[in-house]
Design a protein around this motif. Structure first.
Motif, PDB file in Angstrom:
ATOM      1  N   LEU A   1       1.618  49.403  76.577  1.00 52.71           N
ATOM      2  CA  LEU A   1       1.729  48.166  75.717  1.00 52.71           C
ATOM      3  C   LEU A   1       0.821  47.089  76.332  1.00 52.71           C
ATOM      4  O   LEU A   1       0.839  46.733  77.418  1.00 52.71           O
ATOM      5  CB  LEU A   1       3.115  47.618  75.643  1.00 52.71           C
ATOM      6  N   ASN A   2      -0.115  46.590  75.282  1.00 52.25           N
ATOM      7  CA  ASN A   2      -1.031  45.490  76.086  1.00 52.25           C
ATOM      8  C   ASN A   2      -0.445  44.112  76.144  1.00 52.25           C
ATOM      9  O   ASN A   2       0.610  44.055  75.745  1.00 52.25           O
ATOM     10  CB  ASN A   2      -2.320  45.567  74.898  1.00 52.25           C
TER      11      ASN A   2
ATOM     12  N   ASP B   1      -3.699  41.256  68.998  1.00 48.03           N
ATOM     13  CA  ASP B   1      -2.657  41.878  68.677  1.00 48.03           C
ATOM     14  C   ASP B   1      -1.867  42.972  69.402  1.00 48.03           C
ATOM     15  O   ASP B   1      -2.530  43.246  70.083  1.00 48.03           O
ATOM     16  CB  ASP B   1      -3.046  42.403  67.004  1.00 48.03           C
ATOM     17  N   LEU B   2      -0.712  43.178  68.973  1.00 47.68           N
ATOM     18  CA  LEU B   2       0.210  44.019  69.921  1.00 47.68           C
ATOM     19  C   LEU B   2      -0.563  45.461  69.519  1.00 47.68           C
ATOM     20  O   LEU B   2      -0.836  45.934  68.503  1.00 47.68           O
ATOM     21  CB  LEU B   2       1.486  44.168  69.393  1.00 47.68           C
ATOM     22  N   VAL B   3      -0.855  46.196  70.636  1.00 48.02           N
ATOM     23  CA  VAL B   3      -1.183  47.421  70.581  1.00 48.02           C
ATOM     24  C   VAL B   3      -0.182  48.186  71.583  1.00 48.02           C
ATOM     25  O   VAL B   3      -0.082  47.876  72.958  1.00 48.02           O
ATOM     26  CB  VAL B   3      -2.631  47.723  71.250  1.00 48.02           C
ATOM     27  N   MET B   4       0.119  49.518  71.027  1.00 49.09           N
ATOM     28  CA  MET B   4       1.259  49.934  71.663  1.00 49.09           C
ATOM     29  C   MET B   4       1.031  51.627  71.477  1.00 49.09           C
ATOM     30  O   MET B   4       0.739  52.073  70.300  1.00 49.09           O
ATOM     31  CB  MET B   4       2.664  49.675  71.451  1.00 49.09           C
TER      32      MET B   4
ATOM     33  N   GLU C   1       2.523  70.892  69.465  1.00 56.00           N
ATOM     34  CA  GLU C   1       2.566  72.257  68.757  1.00 56.00           C
ATOM     35  C   GLU C   1       3.389  72.126  67.583  1.00 56.00           C
ATOM     36  O   GLU C   1       3.265  72.719  66.296  1.00 56.00           O
ATOM     37  CB  GLU C   1       3.300  73.197  69.632  1.00 56.00           C
ATOM     38  N   ALA C   2       4.400  71.072  67.480  1.00 59.78           N
ATOM     39  CA  ALA C   2       5.361  71.019  66.447  1.00 59.78           C
ATOM     40  C   ALA C   2       5.118  69.811  65.466  1.00 59.78           C
ATOM     41  O   ALA C   2       5.874  69.372  64.625  1.00 59.78           O
ATOM     42  CB  ALA C   2       7.040  70.809  67.070  1.00 59.78           C
ATOM     43  N   GLY C   3       4.014  69.074  65.774  1.00 58.10           N
ATOM     44  CA  GLY C   3       3.888  67.785  64.994  1.00 58.10           C
ATOM     45  C   GLY C   3       3.140  66.772  66.087  1.00 58.10           C
ATOM     46  O   GLY C   3       2.536  67.001  67.060  1.00 58.10           O
ATOM     47  N   PRO C   4       3.037  65.469  65.463  1.00 57.58           N
ATOM     48  CA  PRO C   4       2.776  64.447  66.371  1.00 57.58           C
ATOM     49  C   PRO C   4       3.488  64.421  67.797  1.00 57.58           C
ATOM     50  O   PRO C   4       4.564  64.695  67.953  1.00 57.58           O
ATOM     51  CB  PRO C   4       3.171  63.238  65.633  1.00 57.58           C
ATOM     52  N   ALA C   5       2.459  64.197  68.877  1.00 57.44           N
ATOM     53  CA  ALA C   5       2.927  63.812  70.003  1.00 57.44           C
ATOM     54  C   ALA C   5       2.924  62.383  70.591  1.00 57.44           C
ATOM     55  O   ALA C   5       3.823  62.138  71.301  1.00 57.44           O
ATOM     56  CB  ALA C   5       2.275  64.829  71.120  1.00 57.44           C
ATOM     57  N   VAL C   6       1.776  61.829  70.344  1.00 58.09           N
ATOM     58  CA  VAL C   6       1.555  60.558  70.948  1.00 58.09           C
ATOM     59  C   VAL C   6       1.230  59.793  69.772  1.00 58.09           C
ATOM     60  O   VAL C   6       0.301  60.108  69.041  1.00 58.09           O
ATOM     61  CB  VAL C   6       0.580  60.358  71.962  1.00 58.09           C
ATOM     62  N   ILE C   7       1.766  58.626  69.525  1.00 57.13           N
ATOM     63  CA  ILE C   7       1.353  57.606  68.312  1.00 57.13           C
ATOM     64  C   ILE C   7       0.893  56.324  69.158  1.00 57.13           C
ATOM     65  O   ILE C   7       1.309  56.112  69.961  1.00 57.13           O
ATOM     66  CB  ILE C   7       2.448  57.633  67.302  1.00 57.13           C
ATOM     67  N   ALA C   8       0.062  55.681  68.029  1.00 57.72           N
ATOM     68  CA  ALA C   8      -0.207  54.269  68.363  1.00 57.72           C
ATOM     69  C   ALA C   8      -0.021  53.115  67.484  1.00 57.72           C
ATOM     70  O   ALA C   8      -0.128  53.401  66.152  1.00 57.72           O
ATOM     71  CB  ALA C   8      -1.756  54.185  68.710  1.00 57.72           C
ATOM     72  N   ALA C   9       0.245  51.987  67.682  1.00 56.69           N
ATOM     73  CA  ALA C   9       0.809  51.007  66.733  1.00 56.69           C
ATOM     74  C   ALA C   9       0.105  49.963  67.045  1.00 56.69           C
ATOM     75  O   ALA C   9      -0.036  49.427  68.169  1.00 56.69           O
ATOM     76  CB  ALA C   9       2.330  50.798  66.793  1.00 56.69           C
ATOM     77  N   ILE C  10      -0.294  49.286  65.968  1.00 58.22           N
ATOM     78  CA  ILE C  10      -1.212  47.717  66.000  1.00 58.22           C
ATOM     79  C   ILE C  10      -0.263  46.855  65.362  1.00 58.22           C
ATOM     80  O   ILE C  10      -0.322  47.287  63.884  1.00 58.22           O
ATOM     81  CB  ILE C  10      -2.641  47.927  65.688  1.00 58.22           C
ATOM     82  N   ALA C  11       0.180  45.935  65.834  1.00 60.45           N
ATOM     83  CA  ALA C  11       1.131  44.896  64.917  1.00 60.45           C
ATOM     84  C   ALA C  11       0.421  43.552  65.009  1.00 60.45           C
ATOM     85  O   ALA C  11       0.279  43.095  66.054  1.00 60.45           O
ATOM     86  CB  ALA C  11       2.558  44.906  65.338  1.00 60.45           C
ATOM     87  N   ARG C  12       0.520  42.633  63.768  1.00 61.76           N
ATOM     88  CA  ARG C  12       0.009  41.471  63.797  1.00 61.76           C
ATOM     89  C   ARG C  12       1.130  40.703  63.351  1.00 61.76           C
ATOM     90  O   ARG C  12       1.840  40.764  62.498  1.00 61.76           O
ATOM     91  CB  ARG C  12      -1.093  41.425  62.810  1.00 61.76           C
ATOM     92  N   ASP C  13       1.336  39.685  64.187  1.00 57.87           N
ATOM     93  CA  ASP C  13       2.233  38.587  63.890  1.00 57.87           C
ATOM     94  C   ASP C  13       1.982  37.714  62.622  1.00 57.87           C
ATOM     95  O   ASP C  13       1.026  37.334  62.181  1.00 57.87           O
ATOM     96  CB  ASP C  13       2.303  37.524  64.976  1.00 57.87           C
TER      97      ASP C  13
END
Length: 846
Positions: free
Chosen positions: A35-36, A20-23, A109-121
């Motif tokens: 991005l994998n 699956d897509l990992v980003m 300090e102000a909230g999310p800095a780095v996010i990760a996403a996993i997507a499936r076709d």
């Protein structure tokens, strides 16, 4: 072998081998951090470097982007979001439906800095894909609607209707998916709706029928949203217009809050079951239009108010100056003449202060109507402020044209208007200025003001044309200097009083002096009274000047007592400002007390114009002054507007002073008849008559022949300072020297010869307020005084009288009491045998 969960190489290996897509990406900027390989293949990128050069927004289709606000909100609040979205293939642009799980891996300090996403076709799940696409389409459509409404909302804030209405019609047609959209509003006649904006297939309609004759008309008449799925089944309104244009369905939504302004309508070429979403969007568009129309109407009202006078409805000073500037530009460009008429209402303060501000406002409204009705249709009438108006006349041809117009305006103003509650005509001074090639707007206005002042100085109700060679500019400098210096002169006590005697025509004695305020300007010299009073009125100092004159005259009169046995009065002019002051009578009483002047030695001259508009306040003031014992005189008789009515209701004037314009006309049959009529009226109300402005012996003789009691003018004596004030005047024509009536040194005896028993008492001067004496009712009041030897009184009865002098001195003659209405010619003294009585309707006896 030991498992190390913190080993980064271990996790990198897992991620790179995932199917699956990992980003991972930066939350704020959206920049791709990782991005994998499965993700690179899914979206059609070349390599990892290609991925890191992009942002997350580039991975999403429009449907996926529509979800971005919800995703960001979830990550900010909970750190996690799951759902269905849509990626796009970078090579083919094909949409890729995916199931997505997004979560925060590092906070800032102000909230999310780095996010990760996993997507499936999800492309293999067709059924789910259809539902997903429908949801995405709905979301995208709603996003487009919101975008359209946002754009319309921005236009509603700052755009005009010519921009906003076509944009609204275009948005309605596009987002509802119909052939045409229109915005229409009711005409002034109410029998049709004019189409003011249209988007769709030609030809564009111009009007819709009102009421049930069309769908828009029916919606406006009912004030409700009208949905027509199929015109062939419609029975509420006529569909002829729709059929003629090949339209079969539609929605009409009224525009306006409270009061319907118009109608927004969409029409389709096929039958259609419109959804609630369709109606809701059109309602939202109509609401935006309503808000914009309200804003524009408010701005229009504010603009109108800023450029128009709220009292008269005429353009105000700002609009007038704009109009003058534009008209002057046109005159210079076309080589034509522009005329400016500055109109200033005469004696407006008298009307306003006497009758109140409500009546003053009505007079100004009436003046505005009269001016607007007297000028040409293309001319502009504006109110500059107060009682000052301006008329802008373009392309006048010659100066004679505008002077003729000024004369027409003057004539129109003289016509009384009984609808205002009074028949007082209007008089206005008009200054005229005509443009030249170099004249500016400010200069043209200044010239008109100078001409207006010259017209006002020449007399009320006139007009004058500006001429540079006639000293208008010099006059303006003179007026400005006097206006500035007058207050200083008042503060420094630099004003003076001049006195002009008033002479009794039968005795030749000075019975009163009129105090006239004078001003010797240090650089301009002696200022004439006419000019001085005009400046005082323009500067608002007429009240303080009047108060100064009253106190000064009383103080000087008290410092120089009248001769023994006489009652020489000092007369002071009273301004309208003083007369309307509710404490004026108290101020007079205080001045008399402070100066020690007896009340009966003070006369207050009130102009007929000032007193013509009687109010409860002025009546109370005059009554209080009368009760105080002050002598009241009605000045300038014949120049005001009908004082006889209030003479009947309020008979409190002791003397009537005929205006000098009537005296100047003497001799002559008509002026003599007018003077005689004044004398007759005065006799009826027990008042004496003074002729003012006597300049020749002929005028003096004529006044005496008409029965006038007293006279004043340059022929008898010119105004002079106190040290030059004459004690006596020239003897009246055809009369011998006589003494004043009723002095104890020369008592006179009147003997009753018929009707009742004989009596013998002393005679003094008369008084028109006698009570009952000796059982006989009289219109006058008995006045008793003491003599060292015996009492003497004064009163009047009917009958025949024989008059004799107690000391048999033939020079001691009788002056008949005029204030009692007694005909003086009915009693006389001859040198041979004392006084002889003749028949008299009102004779003296004691």
């Amino acid at each position: 072998m030991r498992f190390d969960s913190a080993d980064p190489d271990l996790w990198r290996s897992v991620v790179e081998r995932a199917t699956d897509l990992v980003m991972m990406s930066d939350f704020v900027s959206g920049r791709i951090l990782f991005l994998n390989p499965a993700g690179i293949r899914l979206v059609g990128l070349r390599d990892a470097a290609d991925a890191r050069a992009r942002t997350t927004a580039e991975f999403l289709t429009d449907a996926g982007l529509a979800q971005t606000p919800a995703v960001e909100a979830a990550l900010t609040h909970t750190g996690h979001w799951e759902g269905i979205s849509e990626l796009r293939h970078f090579g083919t642009a094909e949409p890729i439906p995916v199931s997505v799980s997004i979560f925060t891996v590092r906070d800032g300090e102000a909230g999310p800095a780095v996010i990760a996403a996993i997507a499936r076709d999800r492309r293999r799940r067709r059924t789910q894909d259809r539902r997903f696409r429908k949801a995405l389409e709905s979301t995208a459509h709603r996003a487009r609607e919101q975008h359209a409404l946002a754009e319309l909302g921005q236009l509603a804030v700052d755009a005009d209707l010519d921009t906003l209405l076509p944009a609204a019609a275009a948005a309605a047609a596009t987002l509802i998916g119909v052939q045409c959209a229109s915005i229409s509003r009711i005409t002034d006649t109410g029998d049709a709706l004019d189409v003011v904006a249209y988007r769709g297939q030609p030809p564009a309609p111009r009007t819709f029928a009102a009421g049930p004759a069309s769908q828009p008309g029916y919606a406006l008449a009912t004030g409700e949203v009208v949905v027509c799925p199929n015109r062939e089944q419609e029975t509420r309104f006529a569909t002829t217009t729709m059929a003629g244009r090949g339209l079969r369905s539609g929605i009409s939504v009224p525009i306006g809050a409270g009061t319907e302004w118009g109608v927004l309508t969409v029409h389709g070429a096929r039958p259609r079951d419109y959804t609630d979403r369709d109606v809701g969007f059109l309602r939202a568009v109509a609401a935006v239009l309503s808000a914009a129309i309200g804003r524009i109407d408010a701005e229009t009202r504010v603009l109108h108010q800023s450029l128009h006078d709220p009292l008269t409805g005429l353009p105000n000073r700002t609009a007038a100056y704009r109009r003058i500037t534009a008209a002057l530009h046109t005159a210079h460009r076309d080589h034509t003449l522009l005329a400016l008429l500055l109109v200033d209402l005469d004696d407006f303060k008298i009307v306003n202060d006497s009758l109140g501000h409500a009546h003053g406002d009505a007079v100004l409204q009436r003046l505005g109507r009269r001016l607007a009705g007297a000028v040409r249709p293309a001319d502009t009438v504006a109110r500059l402020g107060g009682d000052e108006f301006v008329i802008v006349c373009e392309d006048i041809g010659t100066a004679d044209t505008v002077t003729t117009l000024a004369a027409q305006i003057t004539t129109a103003l003289r016509i009384p208007d009984h609808s205002t509650g009074t028949s007082v005509p209007l008089r206005a001074s008009i200054g005229i200025a005509v443009s030249d090639e170099t004249c500016t707007a400010e200069e043209l206005i200044r010239r008109a003001d100078l001409a207006m002042y010259r017209a006002k100085t020449a007399g009320a109700g006139g007009h004058a044309l500006y001429h540079p060679g006639e000293g208008d500019s010099h006059d303006a400098d003179r007026v400005l200097q006097m206006s500035t210096d007058l207050r200083t002169a008042l503060d420094r006590d630099e004003l003076t009083l001049l006195y002009q005697p008033i002479v009794d025509l039968r005795r030749g004695a000075v019975v009163a002096v009129e105090a006239l305020v004078g001003w010797a300007h240090p650089t301009l010299g002696n200022i004439s009274r006419t000019e001085f009073v005009a400046v005082a009125e323009r500067t608002g100092l007429i009240g303080p000047v009047g108060s100064w004159g009253l106190r000064t005259a009383c103080r000087q009169a008290a410092a120089r007592p009248a001769p023994t046995g006489t009652d020489v009065r000092v007369h002071v002019n009273v301004s309208t400002v003083q007369l309307r002051d509710p404490i004026f009578a108290d101020q007079v009483a205080d001045i008399l007390t402070d100066t020690g002047l007896p009340a009966h030695r003070l006369g207050l001259e009130i102009s007929e114009t000032a007193s013509a508009s009687v109010t409860a306040r002025t009546v109370d003031t005059l009554t209080a002054l009368h009760e105080l014992g002050v002598v009241l005189l009605l000045d300038h008789l014949g120049t005001g507007h009908g004082p006889l009515g209030y003479l009947i209701r309020y008979p409190i004037f002791d003397s009537l002073k005929i205006d000098r314009s009537y005296i100047t006309a003497l001799p002559g049959p008509r002026p003599e008849a007018v003077v005689t009529a004044f004398v007759t009226i005065a006799r009826a109300y027990g008042a004496t008559v003074i002729g003012n402005g006597v300049e020749t012996r002929t005028q003096l003789d004529t006044l005496h022949a008409c029965g006038c009691d007293q006279a004043q003018g340059s022929y008898l004596a010119a105004p002079a300072p106190r040290r030059h004030r004459p004690r006596t005047a020239a003897r009246p024509p055809g009369r011998r020297r006589r003494t004043e009536l009723g002095t104890p040194a020369s008592p006179l005896t009147l003997q009753k010869t018929t009707g009742v028993e004989n009596r013998s008492l002393l005679v003094t001067r008369s008084d028109r307020h006698m009570r009952q004496v000796g059982g006989v009712e009289n219109p006058c009041r008995q006045t008793m005084s003491k003599n060292p030897d015996r009492p003497y009184c004064r009163h009047m009865l009917r009958g025949y009288a024989r008059v004799s002098s107690a000391d048999q001195n033939p020079d001691h003659q009788i002056d008949a009491p005029r204030r009692a209405g007694v005909a003086a010619e009915n009693i006389h003294v001859d040198h041979a045998g004392g006084a002889k009585g003749v028949a008299a309707r009102n004779s003296i006896w004691c």
